[in-house]
Design an enzyme around this catalytic site. Structure first.
Site, PDB file in Angstrom:
ATOM      1  N   HIS A 181       0.833  -1.100   0.062  1.00 16.14           N
ATOM      2  CA  HIS A 181       0.086  -0.244  -0.094  1.00 16.14           C
ATOM      3  C   HIS A 181       0.920   1.299  -0.097  1.00 16.14           C
ATOM      4  CE1 HIS A 181       0.586   1.043   4.262  1.00 16.14           C
ATOM      5  NE2 HIS A 181       0.479  -0.053   4.575  1.00 16.14           N
ATOM      6  N   HIS A 209       3.708   3.554  12.434  1.00 18.28           N
ATOM      7  CA  HIS A 209       2.645   4.546  12.950  1.00 18.28           C
ATOM      8  C   HIS A 209       3.432   5.330  14.207  1.00 18.28           C
ATOM      9  CE1 HIS A 209      -0.795   1.969  11.614  1.00 18.28           C
ATOM     10  NE2 HIS A 209       0.093   2.120  10.707  1.00 18.28           N
ATOM     11  N   ASP A 228       6.478   1.070   6.889  1.00 18.05           N
ATOM     12  CA  ASP A 228       5.017   0.694   6.511  1.00 18.05           C
ATOM     13  C   ASP A 228       4.570   1.490   5.306  1.00 18.05           C
ATOM     14  OD1 ASP A 228       2.768  -0.251   6.755  1.00 18.05           O
ATOM     15  OD2 ASP A 228       2.187   0.963   8.687  1.00 18.05           O
ATOM     16  N   GLU A 273       3.970  -6.254   4.206  1.00 20.17           N
ATOM     17  CA  GLU A 273       4.015  -5.447   5.266  1.00 20.17           C
ATOM     18  C   GLU A 273       5.190  -5.824   6.220  1.00 20.17           C
ATOM     19  OE1 GLU A 273       2.007  -3.463   6.614  1.00 20.17           O
ATOM     20  OE2 GLU A 273       0.078  -3.475   5.325  1.00 20.17           O
ATOM     21  N   GLU A 330      -4.861   1.798   2.343  1.00 15.16           N
ATOM     22  CA  GLU A 330      -5.125   0.755   3.388  1.00 15.16           C
ATOM     23  C   GLU A 330      -5.064   1.209   4.791  1.00 15.16           C
ATOM     24  OE1 GLU A 330      -2.995  -2.264   6.058  1.00 15.16           O
ATOM     25  OE2 GLU A 330      -2.606  -0.197   5.810  1.00 15.16           O
ATOM     26  N   GLU A 331      -4.743   2.198   5.263  1.00 16.17           N
ATOM     27  CA  GLU A 331      -4.493   2.578   6.537  1.00 16.17           C
ATOM     28  C   GLU A 331      -5.769   2.888   7.166  1.00 16.17           C
ATOM     29  OE1 GLU A 331      -2.151   1.893   8.089  1.00 16.17           O
ATOM     30  OE2 GLU A 331      -0.269   2.038   7.234  1.00 16.17           O
ATOM     31  N   ASP A 377      -0.225   4.318   0.838  1.00 15.20           N
ATOM     32  CA  ASP A 377      -0.535   5.582   2.005  1.00 15.20           C
ATOM     33  C   ASP A 377       0.173   5.185   3.311  1.00 15.20           C
ATOM     34  OD1 ASP A 377      -2.364   3.325   2.247  1.00 15.20           O
ATOM     35  OD2 ASP A 377      -3.623   4.309   3.668  1.00 15.20           O
TER      36      ASP A 377
END
Length: 393
Positions: free
Chosen positions: A71, A361, A104, A168, A140-141, A73
């Site tokens: 992903h 994150h 990520d 991931e 995705e997030e 984003d």
């Protein structure tokens, strides 16, 4: 060629693809990068045309391809105390590369893109015996919102996919199962009144609190008596309330209260049974509320739904991963990935990528250079395996 992943990662991190923003600049850059090697792409857009998924194929279309998926984003940096610019790949001399999305999951994407020239050359020589696909998704997030359109495009175009590796951050350890996740938004509507006349009002916060307590009871029951799966670090289905908003002043009986709750369930479980229980309890509360205020209401609406994932036994992609990782099986995790969406569409998956989920994150997100090199080398070994497919014994 191995050093090129750092240059690619630096470029990818520089695009601020926080989910609230468009990812089109990054997608356009990747599209041009692939075009320079003669690789064409198909894009699938969101309704507004502000975001896109990308799919590209390298090699033969005669056999089901192996898909490498990531992903584009990233999560916000708002309110986080970064010690380096978040959208600038930074080397602090400690063997780590800092930047939002470095782990990520732009590190994986960079490693994949760095192999493109080699894959194109092999395909041109007829040595790449199985096609490779590159899939990049949006949003995705915020609930795996983009990848269903990418998968729909593959199905519509009748693209045969033998399996998918979701890159991931797993510290290059295979993840073969993860929980599903669903978010639900609840709005409790009561009746406002002066706080000195509370019997004339219906306190939305207090009724919401009773619903939240019911969610907590469901979670406690599941932890004590529900199905346990020792593969997971949290081995049972969980529920929790994440946000709550209500009221306007201390001397007003609150008319409205809203909250969200989530469920993270094990593969094979059904989150609907929990939602049904909350709805049934809400119906009972509503009978009480409407004895005072006929206009009272409780609504519960789904907000996010990402299915659970369990790897398909004996799948081709699992065979590759087990052989190249010198392992049998893999880990189960409590977080959720796009693997559940691919798996639900009948595409076998394994989750495997560089970097640690513990860095995702967070402020000063980083990926170790040793992890990037491990991913690059793993993809090189995978390439050797793909070149050997169908070779005579």
């Amino acid at each position: 060629m191995s050093s090129s992943y750092l240059s690619l990662l630096r470029t990818l991190v520089a695009f601020d693809t926080t989910s609230r923003h468009s990812n089109l600049e990054l997608i356009d850059w990747v599209k041009q990068y692939l075009a320079a090697y003669g690789v064409s792409c198909q894009l699938t857009l969101n309704d507004e045309g502000s975001k896109a998924n990308l799919f590209a194929r390298i090699g033969s279309a005669d056999q089901p391809l192996l898909l490498l998926s990531g992903h584009t984003d990233v999560v916000p940096v708002d309110g986080q105390a970064w010690t380096s610019p978040p959208f600038e790949l930074t080397d602090k001399g400690d063997g780590r590369w800092y930047g939002r999305g470095s782990a990520d999951m732009k590190g994986f994407i960079a490693c994949v893109l760095s192999h493109v020239p080699h894959w194109v050359a092999l395909a041109g020589q007829g040595r790449l015996r199985q096609g490779l696909g590159i899939a990049l998704s949006y949003d995705e997030e915020v609930g795996c919102l983009g990848v269903p359109r990418l998968i729909d495009g593959l199905l519509q175009d009748k693209v045969a996919v033998a399996g998918c590796i979701i890159g991931e951050p797993t510290s290059m350890r295979p993840v073969i199962a993860h929980k599903g996740i669903a978010h639900y938004h609840c709005h409790v509507q009561g009746r406002a009144a002066h706080s000195s006349l509370t019997p004339q009002g219906v306190n939305a916060i207090e009724y919401a609190a009773r619903l939240i307590t019911h969610v907590r009871r469901l979670a406690d029951t599941e932890a004590s008596f529900g199905h346990h799966q020792p593969l997971y670090d949290v081995p049972f289905t969980t529920l929790q309330t994440g946000t709550i908003h209500g009221g306007t002043a201390n001397n007003i009986v609150p008319k409205d209260c809203e909250f969200t709750f989530e469920c993270r369930w094990l593969p094979g479980d059904d989150p609907q049974r929990f939602v049904d229980s909350v709805r049934d309890y809400a119906d009972n509360l509503l009978l009480e509320m409407r004895q005072v205020a006929a206009e009272a209401d409780i609504s519960i609406a789904p907000h996010v739904y990402c299915p659970a994932f369990e790897a398909t036994p004996d799948s081709e992609v699992l065979h590759y991963v087990e052989k190249l990782c010198a392992c049998h099986g893999g880990d189960g995790v409590a977080y959720t990935t796009e693997a559940g969406v691919f798996h639900a569409a009948g595409i076998p998956c394994v989750v495997l990528g560089p970097g640690s989920i513990e860095q995702a994150h967070r402020p000063d997100e980083f990926i170790e250079e040793s992890q990037l090199l491990a991913c690059f080398d793993w993809l090189a070994r995978l390439t050797d395996e793909l070149c050997r497919v169908q070779d005579p014994a």
